[in-house]
Design an enzyme around this catalytic site. Structure first.
Site, PDB file in Angstrom:
ATOM      1  N   SER A 281       0.882  -1.266   0.085  1.00  0.00           N
ATOM      2  CA  SER A 281      -0.097  -0.049   0.117  1.00  0.00           C
ATOM      3  C   SER A 281       0.921   1.365  -0.025  1.00  0.00           C
ATOM      4  O   SER A 281       0.242   2.385  -0.462  1.00  0.00           O
ATOM      5  CB  SER A 281      -0.743   0.058   1.414  1.00  0.00           C
ATOM      6  OG  SER A 281      -1.875  -0.956   1.350  1.00  0.00           O
ATOM      7  N   HIS A 346      -0.023   3.555   4.673  1.00  0.00           N
ATOM      8  CA  HIS A 346      -0.740   4.015   3.690  1.00  0.00           C
ATOM      9  C   HIS A 346      -0.394   5.631   3.696  1.00  0.00           C
ATOM     10  O   HIS A 346      -0.336   6.242   2.521  1.00  0.00           O
ATOM     11  CB  HIS A 346      -2.297   3.665   4.040  1.00  0.00           C
ATOM     12  CG  HIS A 346      -2.706   2.365   3.765  1.00  0.00           C
ATOM     13  ND1 HIS A 346      -2.274   1.421   4.757  1.00  0.00           N
ATOM     14  CD2 HIS A 346      -3.549   1.600   3.063  1.00  0.00           C
ATOM     15  CE1 HIS A 346      -2.826   0.407   4.489  1.00  0.00           C
ATOM     16  NE2 HIS A 346      -3.272   0.462   3.413  1.00  0.00           N
TER      17      HIS A 346
END
Length: 407
Positions: A281, A346
């Site tokens: 991610s 993220h």
């Protein structure tokens, strides 16, 4: 023919132009002469239009040169060169300018010369062309998906030959799928693999107790918590990463991707010190956020179809994947006292995409080492990496952090 596209005989590029007041724009990069047309051949051609050996030819004579030798140039590059010549208020082109115009690389002054000339490209837009093959339509689609200016789209459309292909993102994606399937069969589960007691025993995930093993700050991208995690990351990685690599090349996209990956694991080690990290991610969010920011910043110039719908879908996918990561982080862990993988990676990827990534994507075919803003963001990123490294060396003992046992 290569990749369904006609091969170019000559590429063209300006390195020096003039602005509306006649002020010369400084050469921002040097280029090599095209091997199929060495400088002595350019000199011979230039002398034909400079019988007085003054070292200059007028823009009118340069138009005549383009008209005579235009069949050797790709049609869109010929159109761009004519527009550039029309925008040259100085009214003449010197020999070195001519060599740069007919050489292999574009310079940073190219787009500025077009804009300062206040000229529009003549002829139909790239979208209106008919009779294109499948590969040409794909290249045209990618050009409109990623580039905000018609001049760049036409230049890219004539230059791209599928050689090399977009191998980097495809290779990373295939490796992630192979690793996931291997551990799927080994752990005897494909859904929520993280709940297996043996999940973190792999040498790939980042674990705070094993942070001295430096490869884990990058290798964690090949491990995913489950098939839903892999599926969402793989979809965004392919739909956004492959077109970006086709336009900007493996080096630039690889730089943004790996900077996002490293920033993700380091951000976790600083802000969520007891949690492991898995999943790609960080790199995926760096690419997607950079692309979305580029679309927003160049909204009027982006001609991709359904751009508002596509942006909404990208944001929905990112939100779903991020929400799943947040939920999993606070879900009761499968092997206490070690928590489930962190979601902070993220956020690290997004920050890289909105800073370093935007600069890389905005400057199509311009050298990164000659861009001031790139170096500012790169130095800030390097400073963050160094601070995070020192944090990992000293902070855990100074703060007396109680770490989970190694897997």
């Amino acid at each position: 023919m290569e990749g369904g596209r006609p091969m170019m005989t000559v590429n063209s590029s300006p390195a020096v132009a003039a602005n509306a007041e006649g002020e010369e724009i400084e050469v921002l990069e040097t280029t090599d002469i095209n091997p199929v047309a060495p400088e002595d051949q350019w000199k011979s051609l230039f002398d034909q239009y400079d019988p007085d050996n003054s070292g200059f030819i007028s823009t009118e004579r340069f138009r005549d040169l383009l008209a005579t030798h235009g069949s050797e140039l790709d049609p869109h590059k010929l159109e761009v060169l004519l527009a550039l010549t029309n925008g040259n208020a100085d009214g003449k082109i010197c020999y070195q300018d001519f060599v740069n115009l007919m050489s292999n690389k574009r310079s940073n002054s190219f787009r500025r010369a077009i804009l300062q000339g206040s000229r529009q490209l003549r002829g139909c837009s790239l979208r209106d062309e008919v009779g294109l093959g499948l590969s040409q339509r794909l290249v045209r689609h990618v050009a409109y998906e990623t580039l905000p200016r018609e001049v760049d789209r036409k230049w890219y459309f004539d230059s791209y030959t599928y050689c090399p292909p977009p191998w980097l993102i495809l290779t990373i994606t295939i490796a992630e799928v192979v690793v996931f399937m291997y551990y799927g069969f080994q752990l005897d589960r494909l859904v929520l693999q993280v709940s297996s007691p043996s999940f973190l025993k792999s040498p790939l995930p980042y674990h705070p107790q094993l942070r001295a093993q430096a490869w884990r700050y990058l290798s964690y991208i090949f491990m995913h918590t489950g098939i839903e995690h892999l599926g969402l990351n793989m979809a965004m990685q392919l739909l956004v990463g492959v077109p970006l690599e086709m336009v900007h090349g493996a080096l630039r996209i690889g730089l943004v991707y790996m900077c996002g990956v490293l920033a993700g694991s380091l951000a976790v080690s600083v802000t969520d010190m007891t949690a492991p990290v898995v999943g790609s991610s960080g790199g995926v969010y760096a690419l997607v956020s950079a692309h979305l920011a580029n679309v927003v910043m160049n909204w009027s110039g982006m001609k991709c179809q359904f751009k508002l719908f596509r942006m909404a879908m990208a944001l929905v996918c990112m939100s779903v994947e991020f929400g799943r990561a947040v939920w999993l982080r606070f879900y009761p862990p499968a092997f206490p006292p070690c928590p489930n993988p962190s979601f902070v990676a993220h956020l690290g990827g997004v920050l890289v995409g909105l800073t370093l990534g935007v600069v890389v994507l905005q400057n199509y075919e311009q050298r990164l080492q000659q861009q001031t803003l790139f170096w500012i963001f790169f130095c800030v990123y390097t400073l963050f990496v160094l601070c995070a490294v020192f944090w990992n060396v000293f902070a855990y003992s100074l703060l007396d952090v109680r770490l989970p046992p190694p897997p």
